[in-house]
Structures are given as C-alpha cells and as structure tokens.
Design an enzyme around this catalytic site. Structure first.
Site, PDB file in Angstrom:
ATOM      1  N   CYS A 101       0.833  -1.203   0.000  1.00  0.00           N
ATOM      2  CA  CYS A 101       0.000   0.000   0.000  1.00  0.00           C
ATOM      3  C   CYS A 101       0.866   1.250   0.000  1.00  0.00           C
ATOM      4  O   CYS A 101       0.594   2.208  -0.723  1.00  0.00           O
ATOM      5  CB  CYS A 101      -0.933  -0.009   1.204  1.00  0.00           C
ATOM      6  SG  CYS A 101      -2.019   1.438   1.292  1.00  0.00           S
ATOM      7  N   CYS A 207      -7.796  -2.337   7.596  1.00  0.00           N
ATOM      8  CA  CYS A 207      -9.010  -1.692   8.117  1.00  0.00           C
ATOM      9  C   CYS A 207     -10.281  -2.353   7.626  1.00  0.00           C
ATOM     10  O   CYS A 207     -11.254  -2.475   8.363  1.00  0.00           O
ATOM     11  CB  CYS A 207      -9.013  -0.209   7.743  1.00  0.00           C
ATOM     12  SG  CYS A 207      -9.451   0.138   6.013  1.00  0.00           S
TER      13      CYS A 207
END
Length: 389
Positions: A101, A207
């Site tokens: 990411c 998340c």
C-alpha cells in the site's frame, strides 16, 4: 534548489497524521489535507470505518485551518494491492499489504496526485521515520539522493513499511514525527485543540476486515479447497482444514487429541496439504538462511555488496521483531541469499526481508523461500536460545 512552500498532507483521521499536519502549518507551510479512500464500503463486504475516518479527517483540517480534499484510490488499491493479496493467499504465500500500500498507493498514486493535480512541492504522512534531508524539507536536491532513516522512537519506527518506496517520492516526502516519541505527539495534540483524537483507537491491521476473523474474511474472496494436516515426522494425516489460504507458517493449528499443539511448517498449493509439526519450537520451524527475489534499494545498492559481493547488516521480516545480524550475498540473477546470525522462526514466502545498516533502512526484497530448516540439517535445538515468536 527551490524552497518548498506547498505541502500535501495525508490525513487519515488519526492522531499521527493530524499532528503532522498541525506541525507543518505551524512551520509556515501552505498545507492541504487529503484523505485517501482506498476501499469501497458500499460495494464490498468489508466492514471499514472509512466514513467515520473521513469525517474525522475533515474535522481535523477544519480545526487546524487547512483545506480538505478526499481522493478516491479504490481502483488502484484493488489492482495493485488487494488483488495481489488474494493471488498470494491462493498460492500459499504470506503477503504484506501494508508495504505494498505504501509503495503503490501512498507514495505513488497519492504522490502523483499531490504533485500533478494539487500543485504540491512535497507530501507529508504521519509515519514515524526520518530522512537525511532533515525533519522538515525546506529545499530538495536530487543530485545526492536521500536516505531513509529509523525514527527516534524505536518502538514506533515504521521504516519497515516504507522499505519499498521509490527514491523520487522519498525526495519529496516529509515525516514530521520522525524525531518525536508518541507521548510528545499526544501532548502536541492536546495543546493543539485536538484532544478528542486522544481517545481514538489506533488502527491495527487491515481496516476493511474490521473486527471479523481473518479466516472468515479471506474466504469470501477465495474458493474453499479442503485439505489435510500432515505430521512432518510421521507423514500421517492428523486433521483436516478448509484451505491453505486460511493458514500461515508458524500458526498454531486447532487439532484435537494431541499431547502438544501442532504448528504450520509448510503449504502445498498443488495438493492443498499443510505440513505440521508438534511443539512451538520444533526445529522445522527455524532456519538460518533466506532466499529472496531481486531487492529494492531505496537509495542505491550498498557499496560492500557491489564491491565484495557480501554485505554485513541487520535483518527483520516482521515489523515487531528485533533486528538480527546477517550477511547478504548477491547471486548472478541479482537475487539475495541471506545468512542469519541466529535461527529465526516461521520465515514465510511472500513476506519481505527488510535490511538495515546502522540508522538507515536500505530497502527490502520479497522472500522466495526460507533455507533448509534446522530439522532438515539435523541440528539439535536443545541448547539453542530460540526465538519463540
């Protein structure tokens, strides 16, 4: 060298990025806050708090007095991070989505958007890291390049997760928290009228998984292929599982009727068999060698490796682990063979070998395989001080 005036600050809704933005504003930069939306909660099954985080990020920017934007990187995240994660799990690998990411989203897509679309001269994040350009980027000079350094707060240091970012992005990156510890960051938040953030829990893990069990989540995207748990010592089937994607090397297996718990040793994607061994310190879990793919050097290939073919440095493959001394050799195909100073437990293909030299994070390489285990080499482990993590 041009003076840096406009900085685009990544604001996640948490305390670290908020304090980073506050510090930039106090230093006189023209700051624009940006929230990166990487997961589409309306279309996917994940339970992510992104809508709450967007509201928090907007509140933070309003409180600090900087403009606020939301940029959508859902497509980029799906293609560059999540799809790769799924493919890796299907192949029996253990990926690290946080490293990918940062490489593809925060320091590529976001960096490009900040510079090209918002006219920024630099970006900022709430990572605990430093660079040789200093705590604040007053000017940048690409002639010498920039080195990535550990944060002063070693417990919060996040250079592990930054070990794949590009030199171009790093040259225009600011890490205001690099010289601070967490207690100081909390104090600054309180003094800066950001007190509500002190009660907000820090984000842990991925998340969009939310509070659900990871095995349950990943099975929504990968077809179930049941297989057997096979004892590495006896070659007998000792249990059944619902798919190799639900298990990682070193993980404890819930197999009943055993004197000692079993742990995952290896996985075979062609047969869906999982090799297991009894006992958390079984020698088949430990190795002194690591083989990697081609490395990504953040600044440049280390001189000792280029000149002598061997580099003595520090190694880790998980963020929370202590550094381990090692010797690194470069193969003819530009891959790495790493000899560790002591055996480490549960090194898994797909993870990253992150290398350090003194204060500097040199870069990282994706692990192709661990070397022969202590069990394979016939090493007696009784007198070895083995790391049980």
């Amino acid at each position: 060298m041009a003076a840096v005036k406009r900085v685009i600050s990544a604001v996640s809704g948490g305390i670290d990025s908020a304090v980073s933005t506050l510090l930039l504003k106090s230093k006189g930069y023209e700051v624009i806050g940006v929230y990166m939306q990487n997961w589409d909660v309306l279309d996917e099954k994940g339970v992510c708090s992104s809508q709450d985080d967007i509201s928090d990020a907007e509140w933070i920017c309003k409180k600090i007095g900087v403009p606020f934007h939301v940029v959508n990187f859902v497509k980029e995240y799906w293609l560059e991070v999540f799809s790769c994660l799924i493919n890796d799990y299907e192949s029996g690998l253990t990926p690290n989505p946080d490293i990918m990411c940062n490489r593809h989203i925060k320091f590529e897509a976001f960096y490009k958007h900040a510079i090209e679309e918002l006219g920024g001269e630099a970006i900022s994040t709430g990572h605990y890291a430093r660079t040789t350009f200093g705590e604040y980027l007053q000017k940048f000079d690409s002639t010498e390049g920039v080195h990535l350094l550990k944060a002063n707060d070693r417990k919060k240091d996040q250079t592990f997760f930054l070990s794949q970012i590009s030199q171009n992005a790093l040259q225009r990156s600011i890490f205001p928290l690099g010289c601070l510890d967490k207690s100081t960051v909390k104090k600054i938040a309180g003094e800066g009228n950001l007190t509500p953030l002190l009660k907000k829990k820090e984000s842990m893990g991925i998340c969009f998984i939310g509070s659900r069990n990871f095995q349950e989540f990943i099975s929504e995207y990968i077809n179930t292929h049941p297989g057997n748990f096979i004892d590495i010592e006896t070659a007998k089937i000792v249990g059944k599982h619902k798919g190799i994607h639900q298990w990682t090397i070193g993980q404890r297996c819930r197999i009943g009727g055993c004197k000692e718990p079993y742990f995952v040793i290896d996985k075979d994607s062609s047969t869906q068999d999982i090799l297991v061994a009894s006992g958390t310190c079984h020698p088949s879990l430990y190795t002194e060698f690591v083989m990697t793919d081609k490395p990504h050097w953040i600044h440049s290939p280390p001189l000792p490796l280029v000149v002598n073919g061997v580099l003595t440095c520090d190694f880790r493959f998980q963020h929370a682990h202590e550094l381990t001394k090692c010797q690194v050799c470069l193969t003819h195909s530009d891959k790495l063979i790493i000899h560790l100073s002591k055996p480490l437990r549960a090194i898994s293909p797909g993870q990253y070998a992150v290398l350090y030299l003194d204060e500097e994070c040199l870069g990282s390489a994706r692990i192709l395989s661990p070397g022969p285990s202590l069990h394979t080499l016939g090493v007696n482990c009784k007198n070895l001080n083995l790391d049980r993590r």
